[in-house]
Design a protein around this motif. Structure first.
Motif, PDB file in Angstrom:
ATOM      1  N   ILE A  43       0.744  -0.969   0.331  1.00  7.37           N
ATOM      2  CA  ILE A  43      -0.142   0.001  -0.127  1.00  7.37           C
ATOM      3  C   ILE A  43       1.036   1.226  -0.162  1.00  7.37           C
ATOM      4  N   ASP A  44       0.686   2.159  -1.345  1.00  3.57           N
ATOM      5  CA  ASP A  44       1.017   3.365  -0.606  1.00  3.57           C
ATOM      6  C   ASP A  44       0.594   4.306   0.110  1.00  3.57           C
ATOM      7  N   TYR A  45       1.346   4.744   0.818  1.00  2.97           N
ATOM      8  CA  TYR A  45       0.780   5.633   1.990  1.00  2.97           C
ATOM      9  C   TYR A  45       1.278   7.031   1.132  1.00  2.97           C
ATOM     10  N   SER A  46       1.371   7.274   0.636  1.00  6.60           N
ATOM     11  CA  SER A  46       1.696   8.524   0.002  1.00  6.60           C
ATOM     12  C   SER A  46       0.011   8.536  -1.099  1.00  6.60           C
ATOM     13  N   GLU A  47      -0.276   8.010  -1.224  1.00 10.47           N
ATOM     14  CA  GLU A  47      -2.215   7.692  -2.085  1.00 10.47           C
ATOM     15  C   GLU A  47      -3.415   7.736  -1.209  1.00 10.47           C
ATOM     16  N   VAL A  48      -2.952   6.659  -0.195  1.00 11.01           N
ATOM     17  CA  VAL A  48      -3.608   7.080   1.281  1.00 11.01           C
ATOM     18  C   VAL A  48      -3.710   8.825   1.538  1.00 11.01           C
ATOM     19  N   SER A  49      -2.675   8.852   1.664  1.00 14.96           N
ATOM     20  CA  SER A  49      -2.984  10.776   2.442  1.00 14.96           C
ATOM     21  C   SER A  49      -3.331  11.452   1.096  1.00 14.96           C
ATOM     22  N   ASN A  50      -2.602  11.029   0.009  1.00 19.41           N
ATOM     23  CA  ASN A  50      -3.962  12.887  -1.083  1.00 19.41           C
ATOM     24  C   ASN A  50      -5.265  11.760  -1.216  1.00 19.41           C
ATOM     25  N   LEU A  51      -5.518  10.708  -1.387  1.00 18.51           N
ATOM     26  CA  LEU A  51      -6.764   9.893  -1.066  1.00 18.51           C
ATOM     27  C   LEU A  51      -7.472  10.674  -0.183  1.00 18.51           C
ATOM     28  N   VAL A  52      -6.602  11.017   0.511  1.00 16.49           N
ATOM     29  CA  VAL A  52      -8.016  11.712   2.710  1.00 16.49           C
ATOM     30  C   VAL A  52      -7.897  12.878   2.152  1.00 16.49           C
ATOM     31  N   LYS A  53      -7.257  14.019   1.436  1.00 11.23           N
ATOM     32  CA  LYS A  53      -7.021  15.195   0.779  1.00 11.23           C
ATOM     33  C   LYS A  53      -7.859  15.475  -0.347  1.00 11.23           C
ATOM     34  N   THR A  54      -7.974  14.627  -0.697  1.00 10.87           N
ATOM     35  CA  THR A  54      -9.329  14.887  -1.554  1.00 10.87           C
ATOM     36  C   THR A  54     -10.521  14.492  -1.274  1.00 10.87           C
ATOM     37  N   ILE A  55     -10.850  13.351  -0.472  1.00 11.34           N
ATOM     38  CA  ILE A  55     -12.392  13.267   0.239  1.00 11.34           C
ATOM     39  C   ILE A  55     -12.501  14.222   0.797  1.00 11.34           C
ATOM     40  N   MET A  56     -11.669  15.025   1.682  1.00 13.16           N
ATOM     41  CA  MET A  56     -11.947  15.929   2.031  1.00 13.16           C
ATOM     42  C   MET A  56     -12.428  17.138   1.727  1.00 13.16           C
ATOM     43  N   LYS A  57     -11.374  17.777   1.145  1.00 10.46           N
ATOM     44  CA  LYS A  57     -11.695  18.894   0.004  1.00 10.46           C
ATOM     45  C   LYS A  57     -12.519  19.000  -1.166  1.00 10.46           C
ATOM     46  N   LYS A  58     -12.946  17.571  -1.481  1.00 10.71           N
ATOM     47  CA  LYS A  58     -14.363  17.690  -2.486  1.00 10.71           C
ATOM     48  C   LYS A  58     -15.681  17.959  -1.544  1.00 10.71           C
ATOM     49  N   LYS A  59     -15.730  17.194  -0.956  1.00 14.62           N
ATOM     50  CA  LYS A  59     -16.897  17.101   0.167  1.00 14.62           C
ATOM     51  C   LYS A  59     -16.888  18.265   0.951  1.00 14.62           C
TER      52      LYS A  59
END
Length: 103
Positions: A43-59
């Motif tokens: 699991i790419d931890y940078s991918e996880v971090s970016n996914l979380v930021k994207t969810i928070m900013k989009k929603k």
């Protein structure tokens, strides 16, 4: 293996008050989870971090509770993980404390 993402900090729209809907606030997110590492799966931890930021900013969540549940659901659906722990903090909403929710 255990991945820990500590103090992921960024600004986003979150909250139910009028001023919270127009001015971005700082949030701090801590995530930890376990997964079975295999030579052909990690699991790419940078991918996880970016996914979380994207969810928070989009929603642009109204409540930290909703953000927590959506992030939890998305991480569980996207990755083969166990023992997921998430903590979302809003350090600037109150002057004398840091407000956090976790699961």
């Amino acid at each position: 293996m255990k991945i820990e993402i500590t103090d992921l900090t960024f600004k986003c729209i979150i909250g139910i008050l009028d001023f919270e809907r127009v001015k971005k606030q700082k949030v701090v997110i801590n995530i930890s989870f376990e997964y079975e590492y295999k030579k052909d799966y990690f699991i790419d931890y940078s991918e996880v971090s970016n996914l979380v930021k994207t969810i928070m900013k989009k929603k642009k969540f109204l409540l930290l509770e909703d953000a927590l549940l959506i992030i939890q659901k998305k991480l569980n659906k996207t990755y083969k993980i166990t023992k997921l722990k998430i903590k979302i903090s809003n350090p600037d909403i109150l002057k004398d404390c840091i407000v956090s929710l976790s699961c």
